[in-house]
Motif scaffolding. Structure first.
Motif, PDB file in Angstrom:
ATOM      1  N   VAL A 203      -7.593  -3.990 -30.655  1.00  0.00           N
ATOM      2  CA  VAL A 203      -6.398  -4.148 -29.811  1.00  0.00           C
ATOM      3  C   VAL A 203      -5.700  -5.459 -30.163  1.00  0.00           C
ATOM      4  N   SER A 204      -6.491  -6.528 -30.273  1.00  0.00           N
ATOM      5  CA  SER A 204      -5.932  -7.832 -30.614  1.00  0.00           C
ATOM      6  C   SER A 204      -5.312  -7.809 -32.010  1.00  0.00           C
TER       7      SER A 204
ATOM      8  N   GLY B 284      -1.920  -6.527 -32.254  1.00  0.00           N
ATOM      9  CA  GLY B 284      -0.906  -7.270 -31.507  1.00  0.00           C
ATOM     10  C   GLY B 284      -0.911  -6.992 -30.016  1.00  0.00           C
ATOM     11  N   GLY B 285      -1.933  -6.319 -29.518  1.00  0.00           N
ATOM     12  CA  GLY B 285      -1.996  -5.978 -28.101  1.00  0.00           C
ATOM     13  C   GLY B 285      -2.095  -7.186 -27.185  1.00  0.00           C
ATOM     14  N   GLY B 286      -2.445  -8.331 -27.742  1.00  0.00           N
ATOM     15  CA  GLY B 286      -2.490  -9.578 -26.957  1.00  0.00           C
ATOM     16  C   GLY B 286      -1.436 -10.567 -27.435  1.00  0.00           C
TER      17      GLY B 286
ATOM     18  N   TRP C 175     -10.418  -8.502 -23.064  1.00  0.00           N
ATOM     19  CA  TRP C 175      -9.738  -9.429 -23.961  1.00  0.00           C
ATOM     20  C   TRP C 175      -9.270  -8.656 -25.162  1.00  0.00           C
ATOM     21  N   PRO C 176      -8.003  -8.645 -25.515  1.00  0.00           N
ATOM     22  CA  PRO C 176      -6.915  -9.361 -24.844  1.00  0.00           C
ATOM     23  C   PRO C 176      -6.579  -8.755 -23.471  1.00  0.00           C
ATOM     24  N   ALA C 177      -6.131  -9.609 -22.568  1.00  0.00           N
ATOM     25  CA  ALA C 177      -5.946  -9.247 -21.164  1.00  0.00           C
ATOM     26  C   ALA C 177      -5.056  -8.022 -20.928  1.00  0.00           C
ATOM     27  N   PRO C 178      -3.993  -7.802 -21.714  1.00  0.00           N
ATOM     28  CA  PRO C 178      -3.148  -6.624 -21.440  1.00  0.00           C
ATOM     29  C   PRO C 178      -3.887  -5.296 -21.545  1.00  0.00           C
ATOM     30  N   PHE C 179      -5.053  -5.301 -22.196  1.00  0.00           N
ATOM     31  CA  PHE C 179      -5.781  -4.030 -22.344  1.00  0.00           C
ATOM     32  C   PHE C 179      -6.292  -3.508 -21.006  1.00  0.00           C
TER      33      PHE C 179
ATOM     34  N   MET D  28      -3.731  -1.170 -19.783  1.00  0.00           N
ATOM     35  CA  MET D  28      -3.653   0.008 -20.667  1.00  0.00           C
ATOM     36  C   MET D  28      -4.782   0.988 -20.364  1.00  0.00           C
TER      37      MET D  28
ATOM     38  N   MET E  17      -2.364   2.288 -29.143  1.00  0.00           N
ATOM     39  CA  MET E  17      -3.118   1.826 -27.979  1.00  0.00           C
ATOM     40  C   MET E  17      -3.722   3.002 -27.210  1.00  0.00           C
TER      41      MET E  17
ATOM     42  N   LEU F 247      -6.907   3.906 -28.861  1.00  0.00           N
ATOM     43  CA  LEU F 247      -7.958   2.944 -28.543  1.00  0.00           C
ATOM     44  C   LEU F 247      -8.389   3.027 -27.082  1.00  0.00           C
TER      45      LEU F 247
END
Lengths: 279, 279
Positions: free
Chosen positions: A155-156, A159-161, B31-35, B38, B113, B116
């Motif tokens: 995810v990182s 670019g997900g973060g 981490w990353p937090a936006p996940f 999602m 995303m 994932l």
């Protein structure tokens, strides 16, 4: 180095061959029948099988001898690694048509079947561990492969973060994306060999340094093709080629130092081989 | 029927609410937090939560009382069901923009995303069972969800085994795609409640008939929209509307008969509710 490499391969070759035979027996009785070939496709790429070899190396380092005890974990690691490649290669991800010179799963069998093949490989990894009967292995693998591990790193990476612009974030990204599965490999091998907590801690330390060294060496190898603003974030871009090389050697040394009290030639050989890739 | 429905919902509502609270606590520290958002997206669709309710119903039917023992299995079933929907909805599969009136995961967060997120939901299901410490549950779920179960059914549904033109093949398709997860739900609930082998066999028989009845009722409900040569294969097309209705009632009766020696009102209520959808 060449003698060392020769002895590593003498150890690895029969184990890789036995592993491949077991992997090729998976999905043999699928329904519908054509799914057997679909799910087998990404497993027959002639890879080095580094993660299962790490599982077996850790198993033997803690005194394990009956390889029947370690196959489920060794196969599970390769299945999880392979599923991640099948999904990664899909058009909505990295969109790669080839891997090691062979067409990727979605090129041969279409996107829908590639998605299901990846799902099936991941599920099969847990089936093997469930059948082996050790819930601790299931927990370790799920943590390493899940959102706190490999998937979080992917995810990182996508670019997900947000953009990755500093060494600390890139280090964390790779510790999750690649390092956690390396760590899991030696820990499952150790569990299969009834290791002590101290042995597990030693192997974990080894794998964390090795995992970092692996990514640093990869970035050195990829330095040319990933150059420029458009390529993915890399240690070479953020630290320069010389510093990345220096860190790769340092992390390899730390990995080997961690193993110093243990009879673990094959694991040490894998770490040395990794560094040799860029020499 | 309305009184029965009322008593089913009186049983289901507090359990569904407690389950939802636990599902909403998952992925909280990604981490990353936006996940976090999602992965939470497809879990917040306001579904009936039928599979986890089957897990809990089976648990209580065999005498289980401490719900803490059954949450991992109940959550795992919903996670596997939800991951299959996330992947199914993607453009390379069924290409659905909405589910229950809300945009699907890939519409909100993009295809990469969504892929994932599906992977993470599946992995989290096994993490919960591994953490619970029962490898038998892991094996049951992986068998039901894998290439011998749900994934095999999806492959067949997408034509991976050629066109489906007879009742026998369609029955096998749905037994794998839907039925195996129903079967797994009651078996995990039974395992969580320390059921006897005889209780497990009874609940398995119930779930196999209920799973078939569920698909038959679904096909009756979808008869209008799936009419014509282009729609997916369905029992209504192969057997006609009346015969499909008759078989749904028959399978429901078999499911209820299987439960007759057991105190399992909620499970019986779920099977009756399913049939009532088409009345």
């Amino acid at each position: 180095m060449s003698l060392q490499m020769g002895s590593l391969e003498a150890w690895a070759a029969p184990r890789r061959e036995a592993l491949n035979a077991r992997l090729e027996a998976l999905f043999a009785d699928a329904w519908p029948a054509p799914f057997t070939a679909m799910a087998q496709h990404p497993l027959r790429t002639g890879g080095k099988r580094m993660r299962p070899l790490m599982v077996i190396g850790a198993f033997e380092a803690v005194g394990g001898t009956d390889l029947e005890q370690v196959w489920p974990a060794a196969m599970a690691l390769e299945l999880v690694h392979t599923y991640s490649l099948v999904h990664d290669d899909m058009p909505c991800m990295d969109d790669d048509d080839e891997r090691r010179g062979k067409p990727t799963t979605h090129i041969v069998h279409g996107d829908a079947m590639a998605l299901l093949v990846g799902d099936a490989l991941l599920t099969e990894a847990f089936r093997l561990l469930g059948d082996h009967g050790d819930a601790r292995m299931v927990l370790e693998l799920a943590q390493a492969a899940g959102y706190h591990g490999m998937i979080g790193g992917q995810v990182s990476d996508l670019g997900g973060g947000g953009p990755v612009t500093d060494v600390e974030t890139l280090t964390r990204l790779h510790a999750n994306k690649t390092g956690k599965l390396f760590r899991c490999a030696v820990r499952l091998g150790a569990l299969a060999g009834d290791a002590s907590n101290s042995q597990i801690a030693t192997l974990t330390r080894f794998a964390e340094h090795f995992g970092f060294a692996f990514q640093l060496a990869d970035d050195v190898l990829d330095a040319d093709e990933d150059a420029g603003e458009d390529g993915p974030p890399s240690f070479v871009k953020l630290m320069g080629l010389d510093e990345t090389r220096r860190r790769a050697a340092l992390e390899t040394k730390e990995a080997l130092t961690a193993l110093s009290g243990m009879n673990a030639e094959p694991l040490a050989g894998l770490a040395s081989y990794n560094l040799s890739r860029k020499l």
